[in-house]
Motif scaffolding. Structure first.
Motif, PDB file in Angstrom:
ATOM      1  N   THR A 253       7.144  -0.925  -4.876  1.00 16.12           N
ATOM      2  CA  THR A 253       8.214  -1.823  -4.671  1.00 16.12           C
ATOM      3  C   THR A 253       9.008  -1.164  -3.365  1.00 16.12           C
ATOM      4  N   LEU A 254       9.048   0.025  -3.215  1.00 18.62           N
ATOM      5  CA  LEU A 254       9.824   0.738  -2.373  1.00 18.62           C
ATOM      6  C   LEU A 254       9.165   0.460  -0.966  1.00 18.62           C
ATOM      7  N   ALA A 255       7.707   0.236  -1.031  1.00 19.09           N
ATOM      8  CA  ALA A 255       6.845   0.187   0.313  1.00 19.09           C
ATOM      9  C   ALA A 255       7.453  -1.023   1.016  1.00 19.09           C
ATOM     10  N   LYS A 256       8.068  -1.904   0.485  1.00 16.28           N
ATOM     11  CA  LYS A 256       8.297  -3.284   0.990  1.00 16.28           C
ATOM     12  C   LYS A 256       9.442  -3.079   2.032  1.00 16.28           C
ATOM     13  N   THR A 257      10.261  -2.168   1.774  1.00 15.07           N
ATOM     14  CA  THR A 257      11.513  -2.007   2.741  1.00 15.07           C
ATOM     15  C   THR A 257      11.608  -0.522   3.114  1.00 15.07           C
ATOM     16  N   GLN A 258      11.040   0.338   2.663  1.00 19.99           N
ATOM     17  CA  GLN A 258      10.870   1.792   3.002  1.00 19.99           C
ATOM     18  C   GLN A 258       9.508   2.467   3.088  1.00 19.99           C
ATOM     19  N   PRO A 259       8.472   1.872   4.013  1.00 27.25           N
ATOM     20  CA  PRO A 259       6.991   2.172   4.105  1.00 27.25           C
ATOM     21  C   PRO A 259       6.936   3.572   4.133  1.00 27.25           C
ATOM     22  N   GLU A 260       7.749   4.381   4.903  1.00 28.74           N
ATOM     23  CA  GLU A 260       7.538   5.717   4.949  1.00 28.74           C
ATOM     24  C   GLU A 260       7.841   6.660   3.947  1.00 28.74           C
ATOM     25  N   VAL A 261       8.940   6.259   3.332  1.00 29.08           N
ATOM     26  CA  VAL A 261       9.367   7.023   2.113  1.00 29.08           C
ATOM     27  C   VAL A 261       8.223   6.825   1.041  1.00 29.08           C
ATOM     28  N   ALA A 262       7.961   5.566   0.827  1.00 30.08           N
ATOM     29  CA  ALA A 262       6.987   5.164  -0.306  1.00 30.08           C
ATOM     30  C   ALA A 262       5.613   5.860   0.286  1.00 30.08           C
ATOM     31  N   ALA A 263       5.216   5.812   1.562  1.00 28.22           N
ATOM     32  CA  ALA A 263       3.810   6.471   1.814  1.00 28.22           C
ATOM     33  C   ALA A 263       3.766   7.946   1.156  1.00 28.22           C
ATOM     34  N   ALA A 264       4.776   8.521   1.489  1.00 26.36           N
ATOM     35  CA  ALA A 264       5.128  10.159   1.211  1.00 26.36           C
ATOM     36  C   ALA A 264       4.821   9.995  -0.700  1.00 26.36           C
ATOM     37  N   ALA A 265       5.472   9.134  -1.279  1.00 28.28           N
ATOM     38  CA  ALA A 265       5.487   9.250  -2.743  1.00 28.28           C
ATOM     39  C   ALA A 265       4.073   9.024  -3.091  1.00 28.28           C
ATOM     40  N   ALA A 266       3.367   7.972  -2.455  1.00 31.30           N
ATOM     41  CA  ALA A 266       1.958   7.565  -2.777  1.00 31.30           C
ATOM     42  C   ALA A 266       1.047   8.819  -2.331  1.00 31.30           C
ATOM     43  N   GLU A 267       1.378   9.671  -1.598  1.00 38.49           N
ATOM     44  CA  GLU A 267       0.427  10.502  -1.280  1.00 38.49           C
ATOM     45  C   GLU A 267       0.604  11.858  -2.176  1.00 38.49           C
ATOM     46  N   TRP A 268       1.732  11.695  -2.587  1.00 41.17           N
ATOM     47  CA  TRP A 268       2.250  12.820  -3.879  1.00 41.17           C
ATOM     48  C   TRP A 268       1.450  12.480  -5.203  1.00 41.17           C
ATOM     49  N   ILE A 269       1.382  11.019  -5.351  1.00 38.98           N
ATOM     50  CA  ILE A 269       0.594  10.604  -6.664  1.00 38.98           C
ATOM     51  C   ILE A 269      -0.741  11.022  -6.636  1.00 38.98           C
ATOM     52  N   PHE A 270      -1.458  10.707  -5.660  1.00 38.22           N
ATOM     53  CA  PHE A 270      -2.957  10.741  -5.285  1.00 38.22           C
ATOM     54  C   PHE A 270      -3.581  12.489  -5.330  1.00 38.22           C
ATOM     55  N   LYS A 271      -2.380  13.115  -5.171  1.00 36.36           N
ATOM     56  CA  LYS A 271      -2.648  14.572  -5.004  1.00 36.36           C
ATOM     57  C   LYS A 271      -2.070  14.897  -6.327  1.00 36.36           C
ATOM     58  N   LEU A 272      -1.241  14.569  -6.956  1.00 34.95           N
ATOM     59  CA  LEU A 272      -1.172  14.958  -8.484  1.00 34.95           C
ATOM     60  C   LEU A 272      -2.129  14.392  -9.359  1.00 34.95           C
ATOM     61  N   ASP A 273      -2.632  13.324  -9.138  1.00 34.46           N
ATOM     62  CA  ASP A 273      -3.806  12.746  -9.953  1.00 34.46           C
ATOM     63  C   ASP A 273      -4.752  12.228  -9.092  1.00 34.46           C
ATOM     64  N   PRO A 274      -5.677  13.062  -8.846  1.00 34.60           N
ATOM     65  CA  PRO A 274      -6.957  12.478  -7.793  1.00 34.60           C
ATOM     66  C   PRO A 274      -7.660  11.400  -8.781  1.00 34.60           C
ATOM     67  N   ALA A 275      -7.622  11.384  -9.961  1.00 30.91           N
ATOM     68  CA  ALA A 275      -8.454  10.415 -10.709  1.00 30.91           C
ATOM     69  C   ALA A 275      -7.925   9.239 -10.893  1.00 30.91           C
ATOM     70  N   PHE A 276      -6.453   8.973 -10.471  1.00 31.71           N
ATOM     71  CA  PHE A 276      -5.880   7.784 -10.665  1.00 31.71           C
ATOM     72  C   PHE A 276      -6.449   6.865  -9.906  1.00 31.71           C
ATOM     73  N   VAL A 277      -6.769   5.477 -10.496  1.00 40.98           N
ATOM     74  CA  VAL A 277      -7.196   4.304 -10.070  1.00 40.98           C
ATOM     75  C   VAL A 277      -5.878   3.169  -9.755  1.00 40.98           C
ATOM     76  N   PRO A 278      -5.520   3.047  -8.735  1.00 38.58           N
ATOM     77  CA  PRO A 278      -4.500   2.068  -8.690  1.00 38.58           C
ATOM     78  C   PRO A 278      -4.747   0.536  -9.353  1.00 38.58           C
ATOM     79  N   PRO A 279      -3.741   0.251 -10.142  1.00 38.35           N
ATOM     80  CA  PRO A 279      -3.898  -1.358 -10.759  1.00 38.35           C
ATOM     81  C   PRO A 279      -3.811  -2.365  -9.892  1.00 38.35           C
ATOM     82  N   VAL A 280      -4.622  -2.466  -8.972  1.00 37.81           N
ATOM     83  CA  VAL A 280      -4.517  -3.467  -7.900  1.00 37.81           C
ATOM     84  C   VAL A 280      -6.105  -4.071  -7.727  1.00 37.81           C
ATOM     85  N   ARG A 281      -5.795  -5.245  -6.909  1.00 36.42           N
ATOM     86  CA  ARG A 281      -7.076  -5.869  -6.676  1.00 36.42           C
ATOM     87  C   ARG A 281      -8.192  -4.709  -5.923  1.00 36.42           C
ATOM     88  N   LYS A 282      -9.528  -4.960  -6.065  1.00 42.44           N
ATOM     89  CA  LYS A 282     -10.532  -4.344  -5.527  1.00 42.44           C
ATOM     90  C   LYS A 282     -10.300  -4.130  -3.833  1.00 42.44           C
TER      91      LYS A 282
END
Length: 316
Positions: A253-282
């Motif tokens: 949701t934050l990526a729609k208006t604050q892409p840089e902040v959201a991208a940093a948070a997404a990077e943190w998520i993928f580092k925290l749980d490398p096995a995480f599979v985003p619940p989005v379309r393939k």
């Protein structure tokens, strides 16, 4: 001896405060109701002066967190609970939860709650969901209920403030910090509290910049708690998964208006749980892998913009 202190911060809610205060009355235990008027201008302080059975405190308009801190400093109860001035407690909740607390020596008595939708009188029940990991639950593995439905041993939470720097999500951080302390829990099997949905101003209702700030604050709460758990050696894979699943929709949701902040948070998520599979379309997952989160979300935003219907019909 006071059994329960109930802290009610309020600002210009005289239209709702009387019901909140009245709901705190209990026959089966000793209750002190502490109302902290955070600089209201609607006659709240005058109304409070007529309530001799309410501990009334007036302060300048410094916000909810400071009002709660002021109330906590005055509280004398063995247990404490927090109630917004536009909500109310269910009948019997105080005495029954307190009886459970005494019987089990609980640090926190948890419970479910009800939503009440003003205008339609519709209610929605949110029963307590049992979970064998209180921290994972409060991170979002299952429904974590609402902290106004909980009763806390005052000494147990005395060193956990409502932190002003997380003001839009202070109650979420408060409960997570309490969970990290490893409380003895008791479960109250009924809804203890009613959360009123209305059209008046409310801290949780945000839009525009405030919505972005609320989303960013939510992310920061989870980063802080994950850091505390990691430092204590208590960040299990299960807790990581709970945190990531809860925070992912907020990041998108934050990526729609604050892409840089959201991208940093997404990077943190993928580092925290490398096995995480985003619940989005393939196709979107493929784009995340090839293009990265930032570029992918920017492209999604661009496509969404061009797919919007025109603001007006075709020219005559």
């Amino acid at each position: 001896m006071v059994d329960i202190s109930i802290i009610i911060p309020t600002f210009n809610r005289l239209w709702a405060l009387p019901r909140a205060v009245e709901s705190c009355r209990s026959d089966g235990c000793t209750v002190e109701v502490i109302v902290v008027d955070d600089g209201s201008t609607d006659g709240t302080w005058g109304w409070l002066q007529e309530r001799k059975d309410v501990v009334s405190i007036h302060q300048a308009n410094w916000g909810k967190d400071w009002a709660v801190a002021t109330g906590m400093a005055a509280a004398r109860g063995t247990y404490v609970r927090y109630l917004d001035s536009d909500d109310w407690l269910k009948p019997g909740a105080n005495e029954e939860q307190f009886a459970q607390a005494r019987q089990t020596n609980a640090d926190i008595v948890v419970a479910g709650y009800e939503d009440y939708f003003e205008g339609s009188d519709r209610t929605e029940l949110h029963p307590w969901m049992d979970c064998d990991d209180f921290i994972a639950q409060q991170l979002g593995e299952v429904s974590f209920s609402h902290y106004s439905a909980f009763m806390f041993r005052r000494e147990f939470v005395a060193d956990i403030p409502h932190r002003q720097e997380f003001a839009l999500r202070d109650d979420r951080l408060f409960v997570l910090e309490a969970a990290i302390k490893g409380p003895r829990l008791a479960v109250y099997g009924k809804p203890a509290f009613v959360h009123r949905h209305h059209r008046q101003e409310r801290l949780q209702r945000t839009a525009g910049f405030k919505k972005d700030l609320a989303d960013w604050t939510t992310i920061e709460v989870y980063r802080k708690v994950v850091g505390l758990l990691e430092l204590a050696g208590e960040l299990s894979p299960r807790r990581k998964r709970a945190a990531v699943a809860q925070i992912w929709p907020v990041v998108r949701t934050l990526a729609k208006t604050q892409p840089e902040v959201a991208a940093a948070a997404a990077e943190w998520i993928f580092k925290l749980d490398p096995a995480f599979v985003p619940p989005v379309r393939k196709s979107i997952r493929w784009a995340y892998d090839r293009l990265g989160f930032r570029v992918t979300e920017r492209l999604i935003g661009t496509l969404t913009f061009f797919r919007r219907p025109p603001l007006s019909g075709p020219p005559a």
